[in-house]
Design an enzyme around this catalytic site. Structure first.
Site, PDB file in Angstrom:
ATOM      1  N   GLN A   1       0.811  -1.280   0.082  1.00 13.51           N
ATOM      2  CA  GLN A   1      -0.008  -0.061  -0.059  1.00 13.51           C
ATOM      3  C   GLN A   1       0.826   1.287  -0.022  1.00 13.51           C
ATOM      4  O   GLN A   1       0.440   2.222  -0.575  1.00 13.51           O
ATOM      5  CB  GLN A   1      -0.915  -0.055   1.090  1.00 13.51           C
TER       6      GLN A   1
ATOM      7  N   LYS B   1      12.253   1.756  15.043  1.00 13.93           N
ATOM      8  CA  LYS B   1      13.634   2.045  14.371  1.00 13.93           C
ATOM      9  C   LYS B   1      14.718   0.856  14.643  1.00 13.93           C
ATOM     10  O   LYS B   1      14.721   0.035  15.451  1.00 13.93           O
ATOM     11  CB  LYS B   1      14.518   3.101  15.203  1.00 13.93           C
TER      12      LYS B   1
ATOM     13  N   GLN C   1      -1.235  -4.210  16.675  1.00 14.79           N
ATOM     14  CA  GLN C   1      -2.204  -3.070  17.141  1.00 14.79           C
ATOM     15  C   GLN C   1      -2.738  -3.032  18.296  1.00 14.79           C
ATOM     16  O   GLN C   1      -2.779  -2.041  19.185  1.00 14.79           O
ATOM     17  CB  GLN C   1      -3.582  -3.099  16.041  1.00 14.79           C
TER      18      GLN C   1
ATOM     19  N   HIS D   1      -8.116  -4.171   8.320  1.00 14.62           N
ATOM     20  CA  HIS D   1      -8.785  -5.485   8.953  1.00 14.62           C
ATOM     21  C   HIS D   1      -9.630  -4.847   9.947  1.00 14.62           C
ATOM     22  O   HIS D   1      -9.281  -4.230  10.602  1.00 14.62           O
ATOM     23  CB  HIS D   1      -8.032  -6.345   9.461  1.00 14.62           C
TER      24      HIS D   1
HETATM   25  N1  LIG Z   1      -1.059  -9.914   4.950  1.00 14.22           N
HETATM   26  C1  LIG Z   1      -2.198 -10.078   3.951  1.00 14.22           C
HETATM   27  O1  LIG Z   1      -2.306 -10.654   3.354  1.00 14.22           O
HETATM   28  C2  LIG Z   1      -3.266  -8.887   4.623  1.00 14.22           C
HETATM   29  C3  LIG Z   1      -4.212  -8.725   3.655  1.00 14.22           C
HETATM   30  C4  LIG Z   1      -5.391  -7.923   4.055  1.00 14.22           C
HETATM   31  C5  LIG Z   1      -5.251  -7.399   5.261  1.00 14.22           C
HETATM   32  N2  LIG Z   1      -4.283  -7.486   6.197  1.00 14.22           N
HETATM   33  C6  LIG Z   1      -4.296  -6.626   7.257  1.00 14.22           C
HETATM   34  O2  LIG Z   1      -3.195  -5.520   7.076  1.00 14.22           O
HETATM   35  C7  LIG Z   1      -2.799  -5.378   8.406  1.00 14.22           C
HETATM   36  C8  LIG Z   1      -1.228  -5.418   8.426  1.00 14.22           C
HETATM   37  O3  LIG Z   1      -1.137  -6.958   8.266  1.00 14.22           O
HETATM   38  P1  LIG Z   1       0.325  -7.230   7.335  1.00 14.22           P
HETATM   39  O4  LIG Z   1       0.311  -8.739   6.925  1.00 14.22           O
HETATM   40  O5  LIG Z   1       0.934  -6.360   6.776  1.00 14.22           O
HETATM   41  O6  LIG Z   1       1.359  -7.057   8.901  1.00 14.22           O
HETATM   42  P2  LIG Z   1       2.771  -7.831   8.809  1.00 14.22           P
HETATM   43  O7  LIG Z   1       3.278  -8.367   7.791  1.00 14.22           O
HETATM   44  O8  LIG Z   1       2.681  -8.807   9.959  1.00 14.22           O
HETATM   45  O9  LIG Z   1       3.527  -6.657   9.498  1.00 14.22           O
HETATM   46  C9  LIG Z   1       3.777  -6.401  10.680  1.00 14.22           C
HETATM   47  C10 LIG Z   1       4.304  -4.864  11.070  1.00 14.22           C
HETATM   48  O10 LIG Z   1       4.057  -4.694  12.278  1.00 14.22           O
HETATM   49  C11 LIG Z   1       5.158  -4.609  13.096  1.00 14.22           C
HETATM   50  N3  LIG Z   1       5.015  -4.932  14.386  1.00 14.22           N
HETATM   51  C12 LIG Z   1       5.111  -6.053  15.014  1.00 14.22           C
HETATM   52  N4  LIG Z   1       4.981  -6.066  16.269  1.00 14.22           N
HETATM   53  C13 LIG Z   1       5.319  -4.845  16.775  1.00 14.22           C
HETATM   54  C14 LIG Z   1       5.318  -3.819  17.749  1.00 14.22           C
HETATM   55  N5  LIG Z   1       5.103  -4.731  19.053  1.00 14.22           N
HETATM   56  N6  LIG Z   1       5.474  -2.607  17.804  1.00 14.22           N
HETATM   57  C15 LIG Z   1       5.880  -1.983  16.359  1.00 14.22           C
HETATM   58  N7  LIG Z   1       5.637  -2.457  15.251  1.00 14.22           N
HETATM   59  C16 LIG Z   1       5.230  -3.848  15.365  1.00 14.22           C
HETATM   60  C17 LIG Z   1       6.230  -5.092  12.275  1.00 14.22           C
HETATM   61  O11 LIG Z   1       7.449  -4.313  12.555  1.00 14.22           O
HETATM   62  P3  LIG Z   1       8.675  -5.081  12.855  1.00 14.22           P
HETATM   63  O12 LIG Z   1       9.367  -5.377  11.438  1.00 14.22           O
HETATM   64  O13 LIG Z   1       9.819  -3.970  13.213  1.00 14.22           O
HETATM   65  O14 LIG Z   1       8.642  -6.024  13.631  1.00 14.22           O
HETATM   66  C18 LIG Z   1       5.642  -4.854  10.778  1.00 14.22           C
HETATM   67  O15 LIG Z   1       5.939  -3.649  10.414  1.00 14.22           O
HETATM   68  C19 LIG Z   1      -3.424  -6.075   9.247  1.00 14.22           C
HETATM   69  O16 LIG Z   1      -4.486  -5.682   9.995  1.00 14.22           O
HETATM   70  C20 LIG Z   1      -3.983  -7.405   8.674  1.00 14.22           C
HETATM   71  O17 LIG Z   1      -4.851  -8.111   9.175  1.00 14.22           O
HETATM   72  C21 LIG Z   1      -3.164  -8.423   5.626  1.00 14.22           C
END
Ligand SMILES: NC(=O)c1ccc[n+]([C@@H]2O[C@H](COP(=O)([O-])OP(=O)(O)OC[C@H]3O[C@@H](n4cnc5c(N)ncnc54)[C@H](OP(=O)(O)O)[C@@H]3O)[C@@H](O)[C@H]2O)c1
Length: 399
Positions: free
Chosen positions: A99, A116, A157, A178
Site C-alpha cells: 500500500q 527503528k 495493533q 482489517h
Molecule cells: N498480509 C495480508 O495478506 C493482509 C491482507 C489484508 C489485510 N491485512 C491486514 O493488514 C494489516 C497489516 O498486516 P500485515 O500482514 O501487513 O502485517 P505484518 O506483515 O505482520 O507486519 C507487521 C508489522 O508490524 C510491526 N510490528 C509487529 N509488532 C510490533 C510492535 N510490537 N511494535 C511496533 N511494530 C510492530 C512489524 O515491524 P517490525 O518489522 O519492526 O517487527 C511490521 O512492520 C493487518 O490488520 C492485517 O490483518 C493483511
C-alpha cells in the site's frame, strides 16, 4: 510475459461478452463485464471505457450490492482530494509495503512509521524511504499524519494501542485494513476515540499482490467500510484511499462482516481447508501404493496448474465442461458428499470466529516475542513434508 498473456485475456473478455458473463460469482450483463475487463483489454478490443461514473449497484446472483471503482478517481482528483493530508502509514510488513509504495507512486504525501532498526525499518530504507524525510518512528509519524493507516500486525495493533490512542487527536482519521482490532475490542482493547473518522480498506489478497497488480496497471479487489463517521466524509475518504493504495474495485461492507468473513475464509477454502484437503488426499494415495510424483500430480499440480485457473476465469461449470464425462460424473457425485461432510466443520469454524476464540488464539500466539521463530519452525516443517518436497521435484521437471 504480459504480451504473451494479452491475447488470452482478450479472448476471455470477448467470450465473456458473447455469453452472459460471470465474474467472481456475479452474473453480469455484457456491458458490466466489458467494464470489469482490465483497461488494457478494453482498449485492445475497442470496448467502451467510461471515465466518470458514480457508485454502482451490481446484481450479484440476485442480491444487489454496492461497488466503487478506480475509474471514478483519476489521479488529478485523487491528488486534489488529499492535497492537505499527510498519510502516516504505520507498519511496513506485507500490506505496508504494497500500500505504501502504491500511494507513493500515485504521488500522494505518504510517510512511514515503524520501529527503528527493526526488520521493517531496514525493508523501508531498501525501498527508498528516507529516515527523517518520509520514514520515522511510529509515534513521530502519527504526530505528523492527518490520516493514520494502522498496518501493524493485528497483535501489534492491540499491544501498541495504549501508546497510539492518545495521539489520535480530533481531526485525524484512523484507517485499518482489517476489522479485527475495533470489532473484537473487548479482547484487543482497541477502543477508538469517539471524535475521529474510522474507516477500512481491506485488500482481498496479500500485500505482494496489491503491489504486483498495481504495477501491471490493474487493481486488487478490496472491501471498504466505515466504523465511525464524524465528518460525514468517511465513506468518500475510504473509497479515495482504497483507490490510492491500489484497489480496482471496492465492495462495500461493514467492519464486522469483513472480519468475520476474512478470518473464516483464510482458515477455510483459501488456506487451511485447502491444505488439509491436499494432505488427506495425498496421504491416502501414498498409503495405497502410489508414487510421490503421481500423488502430487493428482492432488496439487493438476489442480493449481490446470483446473483451478479455469474455475477462476469462467466458473465451476466451465471447468467441469472442460473435463471428460468420466471425470465430470464422479466429481459431481462426490462434491455432494464432501459438502455434507465438511459443512459441520465450517459451521464450527464460523462459531469460533464469531465468539472471538480465533481472535484470542491469534492475539496470544502472535504477541509472543518469539512468534517469528515459531512460524519459521512451522514453515520448515511444512517445507519438509513429503508432498511439498515431491512438488519441488515435479516443478523441476515441468517445463
Ligand atoms: N498480509 C495480508 O495478506 C493482509 C491482507 C489484508 C489485510 N491485512 C491486514 O493488514 C494489516 C497489516 O498486516 P500485515 O500482514 O501487513 O502485517 P505484518 O506483515 O505482520 O507486519 C507487521 C508489522 O508490524 C510491526 N510490528 C509487529 N509488532 C510490533 C510492535 N510490537 N511494535 C511496533 N511494530 C510492530 C512489524 O515491524 P517490525 O518489522 O519492526 O517487527 C511490521 O512492520 C493487518 O490488520 C492485517 O490483518 C493483511
Amino acid at each position: 510475459m504480459a504480451a504473451r498473456r494479452a491475447p488470452q485475456a482478450i479472448r476471455s473478455a470477448l467470450s465473456q461478452l458473447t455469453k452472459s458473463s460471470t465474474i467472481h460469482g456475479a452474473r453480469m450483463t455484457p456491458l458490466v463485464a466489458a467494464r470489469a475487463a482490465p483497461a488494457a483489454v478494453r482498449g485492445a478490443v475497442g470496448l467502451p471505457v467510461q471515465q466518470t461514473r458514480g457508485m454502482k449497484t451490481i446484481d450479484f446472483a440476485g442480491t444487489k450490492e454496492t461497488v466503487y471503482e478506480r475509474d471514478d478517481w483519476p489521479r488529478e482528483k485523487l491528488l486534489d482530494y488529499f492535497k492537505d493530508d499527510t498519510l502516516a502509514l504505520i507498519g511496513y510488513g506485507s500490506q505496508g509495503h504494497g500500500q505504501g509504495l502504491n500511494l507513493r507512486d500515485n504521488g500522494l504525501n505518504v510517510i512511514i512509521g515503524v520501529r527503528k532498526n527493526g526488520a521493517s525499518w531496514k525493508d523501508a530504507v531498501q525501498d527508498g524511504w528516507i529516515p527523517g524525510k518520509n520514514l520515522f518512528e511510529v509515534e513521530e509519524a502519527i504526530k505528523k499524519g492527518s490520516i493514520i493507516m494502522n498496518l501493524l500486525s493485528d497483535a501489534a495493533q492491540s499491544e501498541t494501542w495504549p501508546t497510539i490512542k492518545p495521539l489520535l487527536t480530533k481531526g485525524k482519521t484512523l484507517y485499518f485494513s482489517h476489522g479485527f482490532s475495533p470489532v473484537f475490542k473487548d479482547r484487543t482493547k482497541v477502543d477508538v476515540p469517539e471524535d475521529i473518522d474510522v474507516i477500512l480498506v481491506a485488500p482481498k489478497g496479500s500485500g505482494r499482490t496489491v503491489r504486483s497488480l498495481f504495477k501491471e496497471g490493474r487493481g486488487i479487489n478490496s472491501s471498504v467500510a466505515v466504523y465511525q463517521d464524524v465528518t460525514g466524509q468517511a465513506l468518500e475518504k475510504a473509497v479515495a484511499l482504497g483507490v490510492g493504495v491500489g484497489s480496482g474495485y471496492l465492495y462495500q461492507t461493514t467492519f464486522k462482516k469483513e472480519v468475520f468473513s476474512d478470518l473464516y475464509g483464510e482458515r477455510g477454502c483459501l488456506m487451511g481447508g485447502i491444505h488439509g484437503m491436499f494432505l488427506a488426499q495425498y496421504e491416502v494415495l501414498r498409503e495405497r501404493g502410489h508414487s510421490p510424483s503421481e500423488a502430487f500430480n493428482e492432488t496439487v499440480e493438476e489442480a493449481t496448474q490446470s483446473l483451478y485457473p479455469l474455475i477462476g476465469a469462467n466458473g465451476m461449470d466451465y471447468m467441469y465442461a472442460a473435463c471428460s464425462t468420466t471425470a465430470r460424473r464422479g466429481a459431481i457425485d462426490w462434491s455432494k458428499k464432501f459438502k455434507d461432510t465438511l459443512k459441520p466443520v465450517f459451521n464450527e469454524l464460523y462459531d469460533r470466529v464469531e465468539d472471538g476464540s480465533e481472535t484470542q488464539r491469534s492475539l496470544d500466539y502472535n504477541s509472543r516475542s518469539d512468534y517469528r521463530e515459531l512460524y519459521e519452525k512451522e514453515m520448515q516443517e511444512i517445507r519438509e513434508l513429503e508432498i511439498w518436497r515431491a512438488g519441488k521435484a515435479v516443478r523441476y521437471v515441468t517445463p
